[in-house]
Design an enzyme around this catalytic site. Structure first.
Site, PDB file in Angstrom:
ATOM      1  N   TYR A   1       0.821  -1.214   0.000  1.00 28.73           N
ATOM      2  CA  TYR A   1       0.000   0.000   0.000  1.00 28.73           C
ATOM      3  C   TYR A   1       0.857   1.266   0.000  1.00 28.73           C
ATOM      4  O   TYR A   1       0.615   2.195  -0.771  1.00 28.73           O
ATOM      5  CB  TYR A   1      -0.930   0.001   1.217  1.00 28.73           C
ATOM      6  CG  TYR A   1      -2.040  -1.014   1.131  1.00 28.73           C
ATOM      7  CD1 TYR A   1      -3.240  -0.723   0.495  1.00 28.73           C
ATOM      8  CD2 TYR A   1      -1.896  -2.276   1.690  1.00 28.73           C
ATOM      9  CE1 TYR A   1      -4.263  -1.648   0.421  1.00 28.73           C
ATOM     10  CE2 TYR A   1      -2.917  -3.220   1.621  1.00 28.73           C
ATOM     11  CZ  TYR A   1      -4.094  -2.905   0.984  1.00 28.73           C
ATOM     12  OH  TYR A   1      -5.103  -3.829   0.901  1.00 28.73           O
TER      13      TYR A   1
ATOM     14  N   ASN B   1       9.804  -4.965  -6.645  1.00 34.02           N
ATOM     15  CA  ASN B   1       8.884  -5.846  -5.913  1.00 34.02           C
ATOM     16  C   ASN B   1       9.166  -7.288  -6.310  1.00 34.02           C
ATOM     17  O   ASN B   1       9.522  -7.563  -7.457  1.00 34.02           O
ATOM     18  CB  ASN B   1       7.426  -5.493  -6.257  1.00 34.02           C
ATOM     19  CG  ASN B   1       6.441  -6.041  -5.229  1.00 34.02           C
ATOM     20  OD1 ASN B   1       6.549  -5.765  -4.042  1.00 34.02           O
ATOM     21  ND2 ASN B   1       5.477  -6.813  -5.682  1.00 34.02           N
ATOM     22  N   LYS B   2       9.006  -8.215  -5.377  1.00 34.47           N
ATOM     23  CA  LYS B   2       9.362  -9.601  -5.697  1.00 34.47           C
ATOM     24  C   LYS B   2       8.318 -10.290  -6.560  1.00 34.47           C
ATOM     25  O   LYS B   2       8.604 -11.315  -7.168  1.00 34.47           O
ATOM     26  CB  LYS B   2       9.626 -10.401  -4.421  1.00 34.47           C
ATOM     27  CG  LYS B   2       8.459 -10.597  -3.494  1.00 34.47           C
ATOM     28  CD  LYS B   2       8.908 -11.414  -2.282  1.00 34.47           C
ATOM     29  CE  LYS B   2       7.795 -11.566  -1.255  1.00 34.47           C
ATOM     30  NZ  LYS B   2       8.244 -12.327  -0.075  1.00 34.47           N
TER      31      LYS B   2
ATOM     32  N   VAL C   1      14.804  -8.155  -2.679  1.00 32.32           N
ATOM     33  CA  VAL C   1      15.846  -7.365  -2.018  1.00 32.32           C
ATOM     34  C   VAL C   1      16.625  -8.278  -1.067  1.00 32.32           C
ATOM     35  O   VAL C   1      16.038  -8.987  -0.250  1.00 32.32           O
ATOM     36  CB  VAL C   1      15.235  -6.181  -1.237  1.00 32.32           C
ATOM     37  CG1 VAL C   1      16.328  -5.377  -0.543  1.00 32.32           C
ATOM     38  CG2 VAL C   1      14.420  -5.291  -2.171  1.00 32.32           C
TER      39      VAL C   1
ATOM     40  N   GLU D   1     -11.867 -11.383  10.758  1.00 32.21           N
ATOM     41  CA  GLU D   1     -12.383 -11.461   9.391  1.00 32.21           C
ATOM     42  C   GLU D   1     -12.207 -12.869   8.819  1.00 32.21           C
ATOM     43  O   GLU D   1     -13.070 -13.368   8.092  1.00 32.21           O
ATOM     44  CB  GLU D   1     -11.695 -10.414   8.510  1.00 32.21           C
ATOM     45  CG  GLU D   1     -12.082  -8.991   8.890  1.00 32.21           C
ATOM     46  CD  GLU D   1     -11.695  -7.951   7.872  1.00 32.21           C
ATOM     47  OE1 GLU D   1     -12.493  -7.048   7.617  1.00 32.21           O
ATOM     48  OE2 GLU D   1     -10.568  -8.048   7.316  1.00 32.21           O
TER      49      GLU D   1
ATOM     50  N   ASP E   1       4.269  -0.955   7.081  1.00 30.20           N
ATOM     51  CA  ASP E   1       4.618  -1.813   8.215  1.00 30.20           C
ATOM     52  C   ASP E   1       6.032  -1.560   8.732  1.00 30.20           C
ATOM     53  O   ASP E   1       6.357  -1.940   9.856  1.00 30.20           O
ATOM     54  CB  ASP E   1       4.522  -3.292   7.813  1.00 30.20           C
ATOM     55  CG  ASP E   1       3.091  -3.738   7.556  1.00 30.20           C
ATOM     56  OD1 ASP E   1       2.172  -2.965   7.865  1.00 30.20           O
ATOM     57  OD2 ASP E   1       2.903  -4.858   7.045  1.00 30.20           O
TER      58      ASP E   1
ATOM     59  N   ALA F   1      -3.595  -0.624   6.357  1.00 33.37           N
ATOM     60  CA  ALA F   1      -3.551  -0.188   4.965  1.00 33.37           C
ATOM     61  C   ALA F   1      -3.844   1.305   4.861  1.00 33.37           C
ATOM     62  O   ALA F   1      -3.236   2.019   4.062  1.00 33.37           O
ATOM     63  CB  ALA F   1      -4.570  -0.986   4.145  1.00 33.37           C
TER      64      ALA F   1
ATOM     65  N   LYS G   1     -17.999  -1.545   3.892  1.00 36.86           N
ATOM     66  CA  LYS G   1     -16.747  -2.249   3.605  1.00 36.86           C
ATOM     67  C   LYS G   1     -16.527  -2.345   2.094  1.00 36.86           C
ATOM     68  O   LYS G   1     -15.429  -2.111   1.592  1.00 36.86           O
ATOM     69  CB  LYS G   1     -16.792  -3.639   4.236  1.00 36.86           C
ATOM     70  CG  LYS G   1     -15.661  -4.570   3.849  1.00 36.86           C
ATOM     71  CD  LYS G   1     -14.466  -4.411   4.733  1.00 36.86           C
ATOM     72  CE  LYS G   1     -13.448  -5.511   4.488  1.00 36.86           C
ATOM     73  NZ  LYS G   1     -12.159  -5.220   5.124  1.00 36.86           N
TER      74      LYS G   1
END
Length: 397
Positions: A14, A38-39, A82, A170, A297, A313, A373
């Site tokens: 995000y 990005n992997k 990375v 959830e 994060d 997020a 939502k």
């Protein structure tokens, strides 16, 4: 061309994807050289992963191809993992090369926090990625097939979810919806299936509105979830978990949703961290590194009461926008903007047609909260991919 500043963004979660998309919008051509690493070649919607994990939705619906989001003339995308961050050299080591940078954005995402509980890292599964939820879904289905061959093994039909935060709640909501379908498919008596949601804190959804928490727990209890609140998992093994004062719950399926820490690569790079997260300054920069921004994060920020913001997020998205603004400001020698979190509200799904939430200063529950939502999910798709992405993916969320 050599004078053009190089911006490297690590991670397309995000925070990373919002940083990239805002830079794409705000920078002129040839004003900066932006690389997104990005992997995977896709961005995935973490807040949707509980559904494919339980098997109530297809994992494909939770991911969006990065090539459909970025302008390749403004952003270079590198699919790689990375390996190391070297702030002193202004370099990032990838598994298949090296990138140098003038500005670095770290948004590599978190890792499960096991709090040192023995066996949790080895024997529990985590809802953390497209691949991890595929594994969980197939594992759950396999337990029903195994039970048909060994009907004395009720541990195959016992599902333990550690943690009653948003992900845990959830997920058990979706799992309780899926169980009747699996019982019918495999001809299993639903009374044999047990779902335990275990939380060490004195309440489910810690910090959330108590009235809504009570409503949510009531809905899920009626759907077959057994809550063990104020009960810690002490150990995890292939046979199940040990909780409280030595009670053993035999289970072939333990899913841990009890916490997130930062990324080990950040600690290894020499940044000062708290559980793998860096306490950033008001401009989202790493202390002592004015050219390194940390989002999502991996960042640690405190609210006015002095408590750390949870890594959601919503906060990562807002950080991405401010991070991009400050990168552009730095390149143009303009003053940076301080980050202030604006809480737009929070909604937790309880399965099909049920949710609880707070938005616009009001409480919502039941079908209205479920619609809310859905609206939040659609808004996010619109932010990252416009109306075309909403039309393509919106019907699945």
């Amino acid at each position: 061309m050599s004078n053009i500043p190089k911006i490297v963004i690590l991670g397309a979660g995000y925070g990373g994807i919002l940083t990239a998309l805002r830079l794409q919008k705000e920078l002129n051509y040839n004003e900066a050289d932006v690389t997104l690493v990005n992997k995977h070649d896709y961005h995935y919607i973490t807040t949707h992963l509980h559904m494919p994990a339980a098997g109530t939705d297809n994992p494909e619906n939770a991911r969006v191809s990065i090539s459909k989001l970025i302008d390749e003339f403004k952003i270079d995308f590198v699919k790689s993992t990375v390996v190391q961050i070297r702030p002193q050299d202004k370099k990032v080591i990838l598994e298949d090369g090296t990138l140098s940078y003038d500005y670095l954005v770290i948004g590599l995402g978190g890792e499960p926090e096991t709090f040192g509980i023995p066996g949790l890292g080895e024997h529990a599964m985590n809802i953390r990625s497209i691949n991890s939820v595929r594994l969980i879904r197939e594992h759950i289905e396999y337990q029903f097939a195994r039970f048909k061959r060994e009907p004395h093994r009720t541990d195959y039909l016992t599902f333990v979810v550690g943690g009653a935060g948003f992900t845990g709640i959830e997920f058990v909501g979706e799992l309780s919806d899926r169980i009747p379908e699996l019982c019918k498919q495999f001809d299993v008596d639903p009374a044999l299936v047990k779902i335990y949601n275990i939380e060490a804190a004195p309440t489910a959804l810690p910090g959330f509105d108590p009235e809504l928490v009570e409503y949510g727990m009531d809905v899920l209890t009626k759907k077959g979830v057994t809550f063990r609140i104020g009960t810690a998992i002490k150990e995890c093994s292939p046979e199940g978990v040990v909780v409280g004062e030595g009670e053993e719950i035999k289970s072939a399926t333990v899913i841990w949703t009890g916490g997130i820490r930062g990324n080990r690569l950040i600690e290894e790079a020499g940044f000062e961290t708290m559980r793998g997260r860096v306490k950033v300054d008001e401009f989202l920069r790493s202390p002592g590194n004015e050219n390194i921004y940390i989002v999502g994060d991996n960042s640690l920020m405190f609210n006015p009461e002095g408590r750390p913001y949870p890594p959601t997020a919503q906060i990562a998205m807002q950080q991405g926008v401010v991070c991009a603004h400050n990168l552009v400001a730095s390149i143009r020698n303009q003053p940076p903007k301080g980050f202030t979190f604006s809480n737009k509200g929070t909604v937790a799904s309880l399965g099909k047609g049920e949710a609880i939430g707070i938005a616009f200063g009001k409480k919502y529950k039941g079908r209205v909260a479920a619609w809310l939502k859905k609206a939040i999910d659609l808004r996010y798709l619109f932010i990252i991919g416009g109306i075309s992405l909403v039309l393509r993916k919106g019907k699945f969320l």
